[in-house]
Write a protein that holds these residues in place. Structure first.
Motif, PDB file in Angstrom:
ATOM      1  N   PHE A 182       0.812  -1.212   0.000  1.00 48.17           N
ATOM      2  CA  PHE A 182       0.000   0.000   0.000  1.00 48.17           C
ATOM      3  C   PHE A 182       0.849   1.267   0.000  1.00 48.17           C
TER       4      PHE A 182
ATOM      5  N   PRO B 221       3.427   3.139  -3.638  1.00 46.91           N
ATOM      6  CA  PRO B 221       3.239   4.266  -4.570  1.00 46.91           C
ATOM      7  C   PRO B 221       3.457   5.621  -3.901  1.00 46.91           C
TER       8      PRO B 221
ATOM      9  N   THR C 119     -13.116  16.423  -8.999  1.00 45.31           N
ATOM     10  CA  THR C 119     -11.912  15.624  -8.845  1.00 45.31           C
ATOM     11  C   THR C 119     -10.663  16.469  -9.060  1.00 45.31           C
TER      12      THR C 119
ATOM     13  N   ALA D 201     -10.128  18.254  -5.919  1.00 39.43           N
ATOM     14  CA  ALA D 201      -9.626  17.357  -4.875  1.00 39.43           C
ATOM     15  C   ALA D 201      -8.140  17.055  -5.104  1.00 39.43           C
ATOM     16  N   LEU D 202      -7.744  16.880  -6.347  1.00 38.34           N
ATOM     17  CA  LEU D 202      -6.335  16.608  -6.654  1.00 38.34           C
ATOM     18  C   LEU D 202      -5.456  17.786  -6.251  1.00 38.34           C
TER      19      LEU D 202
ATOM     20  N   LEU E  70      -6.175  20.145  -3.994  1.00 40.40           N
ATOM     21  CA  LEU E  70      -6.190  20.332  -2.539  1.00 40.40           C
ATOM     22  C   LEU E  70      -5.369  19.265  -1.834  1.00 40.40           C
ATOM     23  N   SER E  71      -5.329  18.050  -2.404  1.00 38.95           N
ATOM     24  CA  SER E  71      -4.581  16.988  -1.738  1.00 38.95           C
ATOM     25  C   SER E  71      -3.129  16.947  -2.220  1.00 38.95           C
TER      26      SER E  71
ATOM     27  N   GLN F  62      -1.966  16.297  -5.209  1.00 42.50           N
ATOM     28  CA  GLN F  62      -1.641  15.387  -6.308  1.00 42.50           C
ATOM     29  C   GLN F  62      -1.532  16.118  -7.646  1.00 42.50           C
TER      30      GLN F  62
END
Lengths: 306, 535
Positions: B23, B26, B238, B241-242, B244-245, B247
């Motif tokens: 897990f 990555p 999405t 969200a990417l 803000l996180s 990514q």
């Protein structure tokens, strides 16, 4: 049984052909001229005509159909207008991730839903049964994209435990799987509960109990197998949801499966690609239905196919 | 018992370790230094050839990729001004028919091919030849030829003076290609393009992502990122969200209603500016009741644009005061159509329309009932805007029904010969992708050559004004920018007052990025330019 399976398997060929024909016709009837779209907004009428010739769309319908069938028999579904690659190559790279997502959702469903449904059936008024039924009502009433968005907000944005979207390691699979499976788990656990309760009230169960068998043996050896038939039917019926639901969820999570390719193809008006993906979906649905039919016999001793 | 229990524990611990390893793999890989720049786009990058053969480049993703891969002869800066790129200086002959470009010395393409006059000539020829390039014809058709003057000088000739030549060269389709790569790859060039820009194509996973790596030999200095990844993320939630996180570093096409959420985050910066695309409801001028200019003016007075922009676009749109957006080359303000209900009603009365018993206007026994055409979710907030417009019309006594169609069917209903038009008004927005006002006005308002076929470009209102045609033709052949702008201003003024549209607003382009990333340029042509971005 073997003969039946063979017959059903052979029937898949005309079924798929029929569906392919239908898809071919539908895509010629829907509004939106592929040549006009391919040519782009600033093209002149002459350019549109040239593209129409290139794509073979100037031919009579039956010629186009013959070309389509000839391609189909060779496993050639044409070339994607937008991605400029053979449709089959795109399908090959996209099918795998979609199957993984569906399999994971199905596995999660079986692991969670059947045991919880059985427990809820055996002790219908227990706390666990109440909780299972309550949660499943909730899961059934929230659409899967909303489940996905809520998961994304909490697990990825707020807590940062999981990547918000994309394709990669197992971590990327967690939220899409939960989003797809939520509804299935709820539905299947409720079906399991109802089905097991029904079987437990049947005469042969009473007979088994009267023989003095342990409650556990009655449940696992006698009641569970026939109870599985409606459960399997329910899972089979949800195959369509699994395919459709994965389109929405894949798009939400930017997951590189067939569903996302479908949305991209539709938004780019890529007719040949949409046609190819639709064909795969329909073939998949037919195959799942077949597997379900065959598995009934394996689980319920009362069902035999001549 | 003890032994057994101990064994169980260790197996379980081993299992837990394996699971944790799988897990976490990555994540730890992603946490390494020299992070790539990740840009999440609403559409996927597909073909990246400047000379499209059939389907065009996907807008804007494809062009955004091409601006990283290719250098053009000249380029736009973020104020839409022309600046040198592979051409260092240029001049135009006295008859305005020949442009001479001095080329940058010592530049090579990604494949090592030297950039010189031969390469530049090859590029221009490939763009203007209809056999090799079917896309963006209005931009390239005015060029009649190109020739090599010496190793680092080329001359481009036009049949008539071509005022927008530099805009065309700076356009996404003006990226200079490596002639060796084009000859070697043929059709495959679109998926593995070779240019002389700051980033090199490493891998294209079509429909998913494009990975670019740094061009260490870039003439303009070493690009800041070792890799730039353009990722296709269709859903706006999405993309947010990417970002803000963490990514994604840059995301495009943010719905106005989500901006507040982003502005509340200290790590994020929102970039918003008026785009070049202007919107309005186009009249079908073939309808008799729309041939009276008083009716068209009344419709323009009947719309209260401010509240629409506030409620539907959260103020991320700008009311227009000319058919052109403020950042389009050749823009001059005309005036605003202010909301004036009394005036609208008076004009309708003047045109002979009287309210019937049901409040709907009537003239010669005919009720004022029209159809509004809108695509579904193709233009920003299309349905909402059309519904608001329907209500404004109801107030002045016009009964409008809305016909919403799938985007795929929309253009088939708009680009038809005049006798096959099935709508009275249609919501439309045009984006002049080379930033040029003459291109914008000509595409929409130059009269069509004949009425038997579909409109030549986008004049589906079938607007005809010989004076406008003349001014646009003059602007087309005027190279002096001051004179050209004056001609365009005159044309814009006439069109504005002829009102073939109910003029509405220019949308804003809204992009967001991680605060620490610098030099992300957002062009009003809706392109996000990352070539100068740095951490």
């Amino acid at each position: 049984m073997g003969l039946f399976a063979l017959r059903r398997l052979l029937l898949l060929v005309p079924q798929t052909l029929g569906v392919a024909t239908l898809i071919f016709l539908v895509f010629r009837w829907v509004p939106g001229d592929p040549a006009l779209i391919a040519a782009g907004p600033s093209a002149t009428q002459a350019q549109v005509e040239a593209i129409r010739r290139d794509l073979g769309l100037d031919q009579p319908l039956w010629v186009q159909y013959a070309v389509f069938l000839r391609g189909l028999s060779r496993g050639d579904l044409g070339t994607s207008l937008s991605l400029k690659q053979p449709v089959t190559r795109i399908l090959r790279t996209r099918l795998g991730p979609s199957l993984v997502l569906m399999a994971a959702s199905l596995a999660l469903t079986i692991v969670l839903a059947i045991p919880s449904g059985v427990v809820a059936a055996v002790r219908p008024h227990g706390a666990l049964a109440q909780a299972v039924m309550g949660v499943s009502i909730l899961a059934l009433s929230i659409p899967n994209f909303l489940v996905g968005m809520i998961l994304m907000q909490y697990l990825a944005v707020r807590l940062g435990w999981l990547p918000a979207a994309g394709t990669g390691g197992l971590l990327y699979l967690v939220m899409p799987t939960l989003a797809v499976a939520a509804r299935l788990v709820a539905l299947v656990s409720r079906t399991t509960r109802a089905s097991v309760i029904e079987v437990l009230n049947e005469d042969f169960v009473r007979t088994a109990r009267a023989k003095g068998l342990a409650a556990r043996t009655v449940l696992y050896r006698h009641a569970l197998r026939p109870a599985l038939v409606p459960i399997l039917t329910m899972i089979g019926l949800q195959a369509g949801y699994l395919l459709g639901g994965s389109i929405v969820v894949e798009t939400l999570f930017a997951y590189q499966g067939l569903g996302q390719a479908m949305i991209t193809a539709v938004s780019l008006r890529d007719y040949f690609l949409v046609q190819g993906i639709t064909l795969i979906y329909v073939a998949g649905f037919l195959l799942i239905t077949l597997i379900m039919d065959l598995s009934y016999a394996a689980f319920d001793p009362r069902i035999r196919y001549a | 018992m003890m032994h057994k229990g101990g064994k169980g524990m260790s197996t379980r611990r081993a299992l837990a370790l394996v699971v944790a390893a799988v897990f976490l793999l990555p994540l730890s890989a992603g946490a390494q230094a020299d992070r790539p720049l990740v840009y999440a786009q609403n559409v996927a990058v597909t073909a990246m050839d400047t000379a499209g053969s059939t389907i065009g480049t996907v807008y804007p993703a494809g062009y955004e990729a091409m601006f990283l891969i290719y250098d053009n002869l000249v380029a736009f800066n973020d104020k839409m001004q022309i600046v040198p790129q592979l051409a260092t200086e240029w001049s135009v002959s006295r008859d305005a028919l020949t442009w001479t470009f001095r080329l940058r010395r010592g530049v090579t393409f990604h494949d090592g091919t030297p950039f010189d006059a031969d390469a530049a000539v090859f590029h221009i020829q490939r763009q203007i030849d209809t056999a090799t390039n079917r896309a963006n014809r209005p931009l390239w058709d005015p060029i009649s030829g190109v020739r090599k003057v010496d190793d680092l000088t080329i001359a481009i000739s036009t049949q008539k003076p071509y005022g927008a030549l530099l805009s065309t060269l700076a356009h996404g389709s003006g990226g200079v290609v490596s002639p060796t790569a084009v000859r070697r790859l043929g059709e495959g060039f679109a998926r593995a393009p070779v240019g002389a820009g700051p980033y090199i194509v490493e891998r294209l996973d079509t429909g998913t992502e494009l990975v670019l790596r740094r061009n260490d030999n870039y003439w303009g200095g070493r690009p800041a990122y070792s890799r730039i990844i353009l990722r296709h993320v269709p859903d706006p939630t999405t993309r947010i969200a990417l970002l803000l996180s963490g990514q994604a570093d840059v995301i495009n096409l943010i719905p106005p209603e989500n901006v507040a959420q982003l502005q509340g985050n200290p790590n994020v910066e929102v970039i918003s500016r008026p785009a070049l695309r202007t919107f309005g409801f186009a009249f079908n001028l073939n309808r008799r009741f729309f041939q009276d200019v008083r009716v068209r003016h009344a419709f323009n007075y009947a719309v209260n644009r401010g509240p629409v922009i506030k409620a539907i676009f959260k103020d991320f749109a700008t009311p227009i005061d000319s058919p052109l957006s403020p950042f389009t080359a050749g823009y001059t303000p005309v005036n605003k159509w202010e909301y004036d209900l009394d005036r609208a009603k008076a004009l309708m009365a003047e045109a002979g329309w009287r309210p019937g018993p049901d409040g709907v206007l009537r003239k010669d026994g005919q009720a004022f009932e029209i159809t509004l055409l809108t695509p579904i979710s193709m233009l920003p907030k299309d349905i909402e805007v059309t519904q608001a417009f329907q209500n404004f019309l109801r107030v002045i006594g016009v009964r409008a029904t809305i016909n919403r169609v799938e985007p795929a069917a929309f253009f088939d209903m708009v680009r038809v010969p005049p006798d096959r038009i099935q709508w009275d008004m249609v919501l439309f927005g045009f984006n002049p992708s080379n930033g040029d006002g003459a291109y914008h006005l000509t595409s929409l308002f130059e009269s069509n050559p004949n009425r038997t076929g579909p409109p030549k470009v986008w004049n589906f209102t079938w607007y005809v004004n010989p004076k406008v045609d003349e001014l646009l033709n003059q602007a087309d052949v005027t190279v002096d920018q001051v004179k050209r702008n004056e001609l365009l201003a005159q044309a814009a003024r006439i069109i504005w007052n002829d009102a073939p549209y109910v003029w509405l607003y220019a949308e804003n382009v809204i992009v967001a990025k991680r605060k620490e990333i610098k030099n992300v340029e957002v062009l009003p042509v809706i392109f996000t330019i990352l070539r100068n971005a740095r951490p």
